[in-house]
Design an enzyme around this catalytic site. Structure first.
Site, short mmCIF file in Angstrom:
data_model
loop_
_atom_site.label_atom_id
_atom_site.label_comp_id
_atom_site.label_asym_id
_atom_site.label_seq_id
_atom_site.Cartn_x
_atom_site.Cartn_y
_atom_site.Cartn_z
CG LEU A 90 -1.80 -1.28 1.34
CD1 LEU A 90 -2.84 -1.10 2.43
CD2 LEU A 90 -2.46 -1.63 0.02
N GLY A 123 1.16 -5.15 1.57
CA GLY A 123 0.21 -5.26 0.47
C GLY A 123 0.76 -6.01 -0.73
CG ASN A 130 6.40 -5.68 6.44
OD1 ASN A 130 5.39 -5.62 5.74
ND2 ASN A 130 7.45 -4.91 6.27
CD GLU A 131 0.58 -5.44 6.73
OE1 GLU A 131 1.22 -6.43 7.12
OE2 GLU A 131 0.04 -5.40 5.60
#
Lengths: 300, 300, 300
Positions: free
Chosen positions: B106, B151, B175-176
């Site tokens: 993203l 994303g 890995n947010e």
């Protein structure tokens, strides 16, 4: 007569009339419960009881490939029901009496060129066999001594434990897509439960038939052994399962499997209607025709 | 014009107005359906069609890191839609035209310092891309030729099959948490479906980026091959998937994936609102600021 | 007094009256929040704080086998609650102070020959411990330094990470069926989440206790290390988990675990009633009697 003992309404409905399985009562009528060796079985289902061990071996004999025809399903259901209702038995081993094949799965002749009522009756029997085996109070071990595609795989997956003969020809899997048809959602659920979502997603779409080493690795069977040790291994595994108190094991099995069975139980009729609608499509009937012609040519 | 053929309302809504993708129609207009090579593509999505094989390669070119900006998402959606609506194509291969990176995921600039309406529009496009790829009737193979975080990983996970280049820098994962943000529930669902609940629970919390060998072992990709064989492997795998009758494969894919997609479809608006509320928090905007500053310093 | 800080109604209810844990307040009363070393702990729960690291080690000391009696559960809940409410701590390591045993699990004496009200109170405490550990905002690492059957296994499974000492005697598993009893659905859910549906189905029915190598292979623990490295490994792993921003990690943990916890939360009272009804059966009381007599003879 022994055969009629304990039959539930559904199984009776499937028979309608009894005459459909004219030679079903081959065994000696049982004199009562608990009085030693009983002879079960029917033309297509040989039952070899070992009352001392509390185990019966159910051998499928519907040559040439143990197709799950309506008659054969009905005999399997009757045999299962009898064994479940007989306190002598705590476990069964399902295996094949047809060389090289465990079961070829559903009988396409029960869905090709048949009227909707027949297809519906057939599908109800398929559902019933799955529910009966998957939720059986008995320990059910699959001694898979031959190829086991589609419905044959479902039968295997519904056992508590699967022993596969180490013969590269004995592949196992839900290969419906190869025939242009679709595994129903409960076939899919059972496969997902067994090998996980990702492996099932891929195997179902590609119609994978796993040879023994792959089958073991992906977990669609629990054990692969030399062909002449399938039966003895099934017996040893059975002993391990029978070491557990029945009551606790049965409740635990139900705890784990009921939610999956409930998904079908909550929409059995809709599932039958779906099947009938799908199988009645021209395109599907055509696919079946093509496939059946190919089979004929192979034999010819 | 070829570009407008078959666009669904949602994609149109995302574009609103068309001018947003001013150079999108680079290709020759198609003269009709089924008449040989068509030139699709847009500034950021190169489409290399192989009509004979029924396959198109979609190359992402949004330098430097294929960030999924709103414009880029929109172009991806248009290209996907066109390929889906063109009977010539049965499968697509998604890969990157940016060296060393599949997609960075993203675009944080679409959520940092933006008003709620923009964030909502952006999130709708993210949802749409996932739904379109995850449920595509086409066979979708990911030829992952670069790092694939967040994303970018979701896009990979939404393919039917993932081939990863064996380069230790090309890690893949959700890995947010490392950025102080949270993967939405449907990112989580797709990861759980792919690598199982326990591995997903751990990987999500720790923000794991799996290098190729670990990625293969945990099952987040299906195959790891030398970097110069990624495209050819994707083509071979595609041939295997295209050997299955489309209709049966598509229905089976839907059977397996629909329940996961339905979880989002049943609460799309709520999910958008959740996202907007979360991303608008001061603490989150601050986290994004810190992270974006770090990125700038890296480049500087 | 430090002990009473932040106790939630339920924990208070479980204590009713406080006198149940007469020596619980062994530590120095805390002078306030964030003012250096605090001494927590109670007779059965030793808490070794390392405020600099933000980590506390909780040592279970309810000899001889860390049976989860009502009093012990209550002390565990109080300690957990205090650590959760103290901003000093971001993670805890749960381990045993009883040689060779992590925890023997539920205390059968709390369910054998007890009245329904007591059984209900006990079960509520068991539920509460699970919910508290499973959903804890703290990072919870299990340093499993002994055998860990049944409820001891559940406690382990509720941690974020499990390190098991490599001692062949230190088996771990939900072995309820061996005692003639049934794991509740939420024990099953947690096991399925951890090792997958098929492995859980088999392990639960057969009451598997996995020795370290099998435990690692099936995934019921995350790591097996030499016995003298269990604590240091747990500390290293903790550092890895604490490297993640708390907020993002906690929300992600909740995202993954809440649906499982919700299944119990939505039917807590029914689950208590089920337990009381089941455990009150003559047959079950008889099973417990047989088992407890065996235990006595072993000791005698």
């Amino acid at each position: 007569m022994a055969l009629t003992v304990g039959l539930r309404p559904l199984t009776r409905a499937l028979l309608r009339p009894w005459a459909r399985v004219p030679g079903a009562a081959l065994g000696r009528p049982a004199a009562g419960s608990g009085d030693g060796v009983r002879c079960f079985g029917s033309p297509r289902v040989l039952v070899e009881p070992d009352p001392a061990a509390g185990v019966a071996v159910m051998k499928m004999r519907n040559p040439p490939v143990n197709s799950l025809s309506l008659e054969f399903l009905t005999e399997l259901l009757i045999s299962l029901e009898k064994l479940e209702n007989d306190k002598t038995f705590r476990g069964i081993i399902i295996t094949s009496d047809c060389p090289g094949i465990f079961s070829a799965g559903l009988d396409l002749l029960e869905m090709y060129g048949r009227d909707p009522a027949h297809c519906a009756e057939y599908w109800k029997a398929v559902q019933e066999l799955w529910l009966r085996v998957y939720l059986s109070n008995l320990v059910v071990i699959g001694a898979i001594n031959g190829i086991s595609p589609a419905g044959g795989c479902l039968l295997s997956l519904s056992c508590d434990y699967r022993v596969l003969a180490n013969n590269p020809k004995y592949a196992i899997g839900l290969n419906e897509t190869l025939l242009g048809i679709i595994a129903p959602f409960w076939f899919k659920d059972v496969l997902v439960n067994t090998i996980g979502h990702r492996a099932a997603e891929r195997a179902l779409q590609l119609g994978f038939l796993f040879p023994p080493s792959d089958a073991l690795q992906v977990g669609i069977v629990d054990q692969v052994v030399p062909e002449d040790q399938v039966q003895s291994t099934a017996r040893s595994v059975m002993a391990q399962w029978l070491a557990i108190p029945d009551h606790a094991r049965q409740l635990t099995k139900n705890l784990v499997r009921k939610p999956t069975a409930d998904r079908l139980l909550q929409q059995r009729d809709a599932d039958i209607q779906n099947f009938v609608r799908f199988i009645s499509r021209d395109s599907i009937q055509k696919s079946l025709h093509v496939y059946l012609e190919k089979l004929k040519q192979k034999k010819g």
